[in-house]
Design a protein around this motif. Structure first.
Motif, PDB file in Angstrom:
ATOM      1  N   ALA A  94     156.332  -1.137  10.042  1.00 51.54           N
ATOM      2  CA  ALA A  94     155.973  -0.058   9.122  1.00 51.54           C
ATOM      3  C   ALA A  94     155.935   1.290   9.830  1.00 51.54           C
ATOM      4  O   ALA A  94     156.474   2.289   9.328  1.00 51.54           O
ATOM      5  CB  ALA A  94     154.614  -0.365   8.484  1.00 51.54           C
ATOM      6  N   MET A  95     155.289   1.330  11.010  1.00 51.41           N
ATOM      7  CA  MET A  95     155.155   2.601  11.715  1.00 51.41           C
ATOM      8  C   MET A  95     156.490   3.106  12.245  1.00 51.41           C
ATOM      9  O   MET A  95     156.734   4.315  12.286  1.00 51.41           O
ATOM     10  CB  MET A  95     154.148   2.451  12.864  1.00 51.41           C
ATOM     11  N   SER A  96     157.365   2.195  12.634  1.00 49.10           N
ATOM     12  CA  SER A  96     158.677   2.635  13.138  1.00 49.10           C
ATOM     13  C   SER A  96     159.524   3.220  12.016  1.00 49.10           C
ATOM     14  O   SER A  96     160.285   4.169  12.229  1.00 49.10           O
ATOM     15  CB  SER A  96     159.411   1.466  13.807  1.00 49.10           C
ATOM     16  N   ILE A  97     159.396   2.687  10.813  1.00 46.96           N
ATOM     17  CA  ILE A  97     160.128   3.221   9.669  1.00 46.96           C
ATOM     18  C   ILE A  97     159.592   4.594   9.295  1.00 46.96           C
ATOM     19  O   ILE A  97     160.359   5.519   8.999  1.00 46.96           O
ATOM     20  CB  ILE A  97     160.016   2.265   8.458  1.00 46.96           C
ATOM     21  N   PHE A  98     158.276   4.750   9.349  1.00 45.93           N
ATOM     22  CA  PHE A  98     157.652   6.001   8.917  1.00 45.93           C
ATOM     23  C   PHE A  98     157.631   7.005  10.071  1.00 45.93           C
ATOM     24  O   PHE A  98     156.681   7.107  10.832  1.00 45.93           O
ATOM     25  CB  PHE A  98     156.234   5.739   8.414  1.00 45.93           C
ATOM     26  N   GLY A  99     158.727   7.722  10.207  1.00 44.40           N
ATOM     27  CA  GLY A  99     158.820   8.806  11.181  1.00 44.40           C
ATOM     28  C   GLY A  99     158.870   8.342  12.614  1.00 44.40           C
ATOM     29  O   GLY A  99     158.535   9.098  13.526  1.00 44.40           O
ATOM     30  N   ARG A 100     159.290   7.083  12.819  1.00 46.00           N
ATOM     31  CA  ARG A 100     159.365   6.537  14.181  1.00 46.00           C
ATOM     32  C   ARG A 100     158.038   6.744  14.925  1.00 46.00           C
ATOM     33  O   ARG A 100     158.000   7.161  16.085  1.00 46.00           O
ATOM     34  CB  ARG A 100     160.526   7.156  14.956  1.00 46.00           C
ATOM     35  N   SER A 101     156.950   6.464  14.204  1.00 45.72           N
ATOM     36  CA  SER A 101     155.612   6.632  14.771  1.00 45.72           C
ATOM     37  C   SER A 101     155.289   5.574  15.808  1.00 45.72           C
ATOM     38  O   SER A 101     154.266   5.666  16.499  1.00 45.72           O
ATOM     39  CB  SER A 101     154.562   6.571  13.647  1.00 45.72           C
ATOM     40  N   TYR A 102     156.132   4.565  15.913  1.00 44.56           N
ATOM     41  CA  TYR A 102     155.957   3.523  16.921  1.00 44.56           C
ATOM     42  C   TYR A 102     157.327   3.163  17.463  1.00 44.56           C
ATOM     43  O   TYR A 102     158.316   3.097  16.727  1.00 44.56           O
ATOM     44  CB  TYR A 102     155.302   2.273  16.325  1.00 44.56           C
ATOM     45  N   GLY A 103     157.371   2.905  18.788  1.00 51.80           N
ATOM     46  CA  GLY A 103     158.554   2.302  19.388  1.00 51.80           C
ATOM     47  C   GLY A 103     159.525   3.261  20.024  1.00 51.80           C
ATOM     48  O   GLY A 103     159.426   4.486  19.889  1.00 51.80           O
ATOM     49  N   ARG A 104     160.484   2.678  20.745  1.00 53.04           N
ATOM     50  CA  ARG A 104     161.579   3.412  21.393  1.00 53.04           C
ATOM     51  C   ARG A 104     162.884   2.667  21.128  1.00 53.04           C
ATOM     52  O   ARG A 104     162.881   1.536  20.663  1.00 53.04           O
ATOM     53  CB  ARG A 104     161.335   3.504  22.902  1.00 53.04           C
ATOM     54  N   ARG A 105     163.967   3.359  21.416  1.00 52.67           N
ATOM     55  CA  ARG A 105     165.310   2.768  21.243  1.00 52.67           C
ATOM     56  C   ARG A 105     165.435   2.146  19.860  1.00 52.67           C
ATOM     57  O   ARG A 105     165.863   1.005  19.684  1.00 52.67           O
ATOM     58  CB  ARG A 105     165.578   1.721  22.326  1.00 52.67           C
ATOM     59  N   ILE A 106     165.051   2.917  18.844  1.00 52.73           N
ATOM     60  CA  ILE A 106     165.093   2.430  17.465  1.00 52.73           C
ATOM     61  C   ILE A 106     166.506   2.588  16.920  1.00 52.73           C
ATOM     62  O   ILE A 106     167.117   3.655  17.034  1.00 52.73           O
ATOM     63  CB  ILE A 106     164.085   3.198  16.587  1.00 52.73           C
ATOM     64  N   SER A 107     167.016   1.520  16.351  1.00 51.87           N
ATOM     65  CA  SER A 107     168.359   1.562  15.769  1.00 51.87           C
ATOM     66  C   SER A 107     168.341   0.928  14.385  1.00 51.87           C
ATOM     67  O   SER A 107     167.448   0.150  14.053  1.00 51.87           O
ATOM     68  CB  SER A 107     169.353   0.836  16.676  1.00 51.87           C
ATOM     69  N   GLY A 108     169.334   1.254  13.593  1.00 50.30           N
ATOM     70  CA  GLY A 108     169.426   0.749  12.238  1.00 50.30           C
ATOM     71  C   GLY A 108     169.508   1.901  11.250  1.00 50.30           C
ATOM     72  O   GLY A 108     169.570   3.073  11.636  1.00 50.30           O
ATOM     73  N   GLU A 109     169.518   1.571   9.983  1.00 52.51           N
ATOM     74  CA  GLU A 109     169.709   2.596   8.952  1.00 52.51           C
ATOM     75  C   GLU A 109     168.683   2.423   7.829  1.00 52.51           C
ATOM     76  O   GLU A 109     168.357   1.307   7.430  1.00 52.51           O
ATOM     77  CB  GLU A 109     171.114   2.482   8.366  1.00 52.51           C
ATOM     78  N   VAL A 110     168.179   3.561   7.354  1.00 55.33           N
ATOM     79  CA  VAL A 110     167.304   3.587   6.176  1.00 55.33           C
ATOM     80  C   VAL A 110     168.039   4.310   5.058  1.00 55.33           C
ATOM     81  O   VAL A 110     168.528   5.424   5.242  1.00 55.33           O
ATOM     82  CB  VAL A 110     165.979   4.312   6.476  1.00 55.33           C
ATOM     83  N   ARG A 111     168.105   3.669   3.889  1.00 52.34           N
ATOM     84  CA  ARG A 111     168.708   4.286   2.707  1.00 52.34           C
ATOM     85  C   ARG A 111     167.671   4.391   1.601  1.00 52.34           C
ATOM     86  O   ARG A 111     166.892   3.463   1.370  1.00 52.34           O
ATOM     87  CB  ARG A 111     169.899   3.452   2.208  1.00 52.34           C
ATOM     88  N   MET A 112     167.660   5.523   0.933  1.00 53.28           N
ATOM     89  CA  MET A 112     166.816   5.726  -0.244  1.00 53.28           C
ATOM     90  C   MET A 112     167.728   6.043  -1.423  1.00 53.28           C
ATOM     91  O   MET A 112     168.550   6.971  -1.346  1.00 53.28           O
ATOM     92  CB  MET A 112     165.823   6.866  -0.018  1.00 53.28           C
ATOM     93  N   HIS A 113     167.611   5.247  -2.486  1.00 48.06           N
ATOM     94  CA  HIS A 113     168.452   5.415  -3.673  1.00 48.06           C
ATOM     95  C   HIS A 113     169.936   5.393  -3.312  1.00 48.06           C
ATOM     96  O   HIS A 113     170.747   6.140  -3.881  1.00 48.06           O
ATOM     97  CB  HIS A 113     168.102   6.724  -4.403  1.00 48.06           C
ATOM     98  N   GLY A 114     170.279   4.551  -2.337  1.00 46.08           N
ATOM     99  CA  GLY A 114     171.679   4.351  -1.972  1.00 46.08           C
ATOM    100  C   GLY A 114     172.238   5.337  -0.975  1.00 46.08           C
ATOM    101  O   GLY A 114     173.395   5.195  -0.556  1.00 46.08           O
ATOM    102  N   ARG A 115     171.433   6.330  -0.547  1.00 48.75           N
ATOM    103  CA  ARG A 115     171.929   7.344   0.386  1.00 48.75           C
ATOM    104  C   ARG A 115     171.203   7.237   1.724  1.00 48.75           C
ATOM    105  O   ARG A 115     169.960   7.075   1.745  1.00 48.75           O
ATOM    106  CB  ARG A 115     171.751   8.755  -0.189  1.00 48.75           C
ATOM    107  N   PRO A 116     171.911   7.330   2.849  1.00 52.37           N
ATOM    108  CA  PRO A 116     171.241   7.319   4.162  1.00 52.37           C
ATOM    109  C   PRO A 116     170.285   8.511   4.269  1.00 52.37           C
ATOM    110  O   PRO A 116     170.598   9.616   3.820  1.00 52.37           O
ATOM    111  CB  PRO A 116     172.399   7.449   5.159  1.00 52.37           C
ATOM    112  N   VAL A 117     169.118   8.290   4.848  1.00 55.00           N
ATOM    113  CA  VAL A 117     168.141   9.373   5.016  1.00 55.00           C
ATOM    114  C   VAL A 117     167.678   9.408   6.468  1.00 55.00           C
ATOM    115  O   VAL A 117     167.731   8.409   7.199  1.00 55.00           O
ATOM    116  CB  VAL A 117     166.916   9.204   4.081  1.00 55.00           C
TER     117      VAL A 117
END
Length: 506
Positions: free
Chosen positions: A306-329
């Protein structure tokens, strides 16, 4: 049985609020006595009166302990009589060792010089009593919350405890740590230690308590004898909230719409240990109006995800993609995550969710100051209007939005956190242990808010250690273990046994 403690007609008033109104309580020698009630009912206040946190003269009524009337002027007075209180927020110094914490203020010394061999010897004996295998020289900061709780109990035993008071001792513990702590309480009972336990977890109360006192709105409602049989959770709940709660989870129409949130191939590495991967190639989707649960044991990676998704508040070397309503954000910072329509209600509301010494008004608008500002200057009238609106909407029990958050009960503090994030108008709300440490009545109100959000088309991710909560609230449940999803269950196919079997198989 002989009463070790009697609290007679205790009344405690704060400015504008009567916290305790003629409360009476009797605790028998050698029993485990549970105190139950909604947040703000007065449970902790009553125990602070008993332990001297609120000294004699600041309340009306009488305390009779071990056959004599006592007037404690401070916590040291009560400790000298063997009354030890362990608060919900543990009073340990992280950078000191276990031995140093146990004997802090109660040092084993001769002529002003600490006797370290004796300190360590006594610490080893105390740790053996509470079942903790760490060495006396271990720093407390390296221990989990469950083990820190055991250190607190060892500290109490070092003071020759006769009456042990525990305020929500399992609120932040995993199920296994909770069971270990309850087993320890039963062992201490066998050794003659009397305990008072404040808890919202009614299954735990029924397991260990000999008697239960229910407090509502600062008054004693009932005292129930568990040894006579017939003590049910429904009876306790009815006395706590003043009404029957046949359905612990409000009914909700399950209608999922288009995909709102789409996480693809998400990987996260530990912020300090470069070779430790915390989240392993996770993917998930959440649709409009859907509540998706994440189940897993402590340490499975739920909060880290949860924290890594929300503004990368946790972790390093984060990879992957978040899409909202079908668009990358872009969610690389908290500001960008909020702008993308994400909000995160942390599991640690006191440290990460709120500014406790500030007002409800200020906390409510903190995540969206631009909406109450004009040319960079906060409009106090608008700020008050927004806070009042959410106070009414979420039924935050307070005389005024100018009240400091630190003075609210846990359930009302949690509503302020929710208000703060709802004011950002998110499309996806991530709720991390949203009902931890709050009573059944306040839980029901939180569940109703979640249902209202889903009915309004919001997407919700619910992380919880309480499986009945996930089963009662979610449309589907992802089961997480060691940073991976190991299974997914639709609501109609989910059960506690099915969830645990997925975890154990891994």
């Amino acid at each position: 049985m002989t009463a070790l403690l009697e609290m007679r007609h205790i009344t405690k008033t704060f400015p504008g609020v009567k916290a305790l109104d003629d409360v009476s309580l009797a605790v028998a020698e050698g029993e485990i006595h549970a105190i139950c009630g909604e947040n703000g009912a007065g449970k902790s206040t009553l125990m602070k009166v008993l332990s001297g946190v609120y000294p004699a003269g600041s309340y009306d009524g009488e305390i009779v302990y071990a056959g004599e009337t006592v007037h404690f002027t401070g916590i040291r007075d009560s400790e000298e009589r063997g009354i030890i209180i362990i608060h919900q927020e543990l009073a340990l110094v992280p950078l000191l060792t276990i031995a140093e914490n146990i004997f802090l203020g109660n040092e084993r010394a001769s002529r002003g010089v600490i006797d370290w061999p004796e300190t360590f010897r006594q610490t080893e004996g105390l740790l053996a009593k509470v079942g903790l295998r760490e060495t006396p020289g271990t720093r407390v900061e390296s221990l989990g919350v469950g083990k820190q709780q055991l250190v607190e109990i060892a500290k109490a035993l070092s003071k020759n405890v006769r009456l042990l008071i525990l305020d929500e001792p399992t609120a932040a513990l995993s199920e296994s740590d909770s069971q270990a702590l309850l087993d320890l309480l039963l062992e201490l009972k066998a050794q003659g230690v009397t305990s008072i336990i404040i808890s919202h977890k009614l299954n735990e109360v029924r397991r260990v308590a000999d008697s239960v006192t229910v407090i509502r709105d600062g008054a004693t409602i009932s005292t129930l004898d568990a040894r006579e049989g017939g003590l049910t959770e429904d009876r306790i709940v009815r006395d706590m909230v003043g009404r029957d709660m046949a359905h612990r989870y409000p009914a909700r129409q399950r209608r999922a719409g288009d995909t709102v949130f789409d996480l693809r191939n998400w990987s996260v590495w530990h912020p300090e240990h470069a070779d430790r991967q915390m989240i392993r190639d996770l993917s998930m989707t959440v649709r409009a109006g859907e509540v998706v649960g994440i189940a897993g044991l402590m340490g499975s990676g739920r909060t880290e995800l949860a924290m890594s998704i929300f503004g990368r508040s946790y972790g390093r070397r984060i990879s992957g993609e978040v899409r909202m309503h079908g668009r990358p954000v872009d969610v690389s910072t908290v500001d960008r995550a909020i702008s993308a329509g994400l909000a995160y209600v942390t599991e640690d509301r006191k440290t990460l969710g709120l500014i406790l010494e500030d007002t409800i008004r200020r906390n409510t608008v903190l995540a969206n100051l631009g909406a109450v500002s004009q040319r960079g200057v906060i409009e106090e009238g608008r700020e008050t209007e927004v806070a009042e609106g959410y106070r009414r909407m979420l039924n935050i029990r307070t005389p005024s939005v100018f009240q400091k958050v630190v003075n609210l009960s846990g359930g009302n503090q949690q509503k302020v956190v929710l208000a703060k994030w709802l004011f950002t108008e998110p499309d996806l709300l991530i709720l991390d242990e949203p009902t931890r440490g709050i009573d059944v009545g306040a839980k029901y109100e939180i569940y109703s808010i979640i249902n209202d959000l889903s009915a309004a088309g919001k997407a919700v991710i619910l992380i919880s250690s309480e499986m009945p909560e996930l089963l009662g609230m979610c449309d589907c449940i992802h089961v997480m273990n060691e940073g991976r999803f190991v299974g997914e269950l639709a609501a109609e196919a989910a059960s506690q046994e099915a969830i645990m079997s997925m975890i154990v198989r891994e």
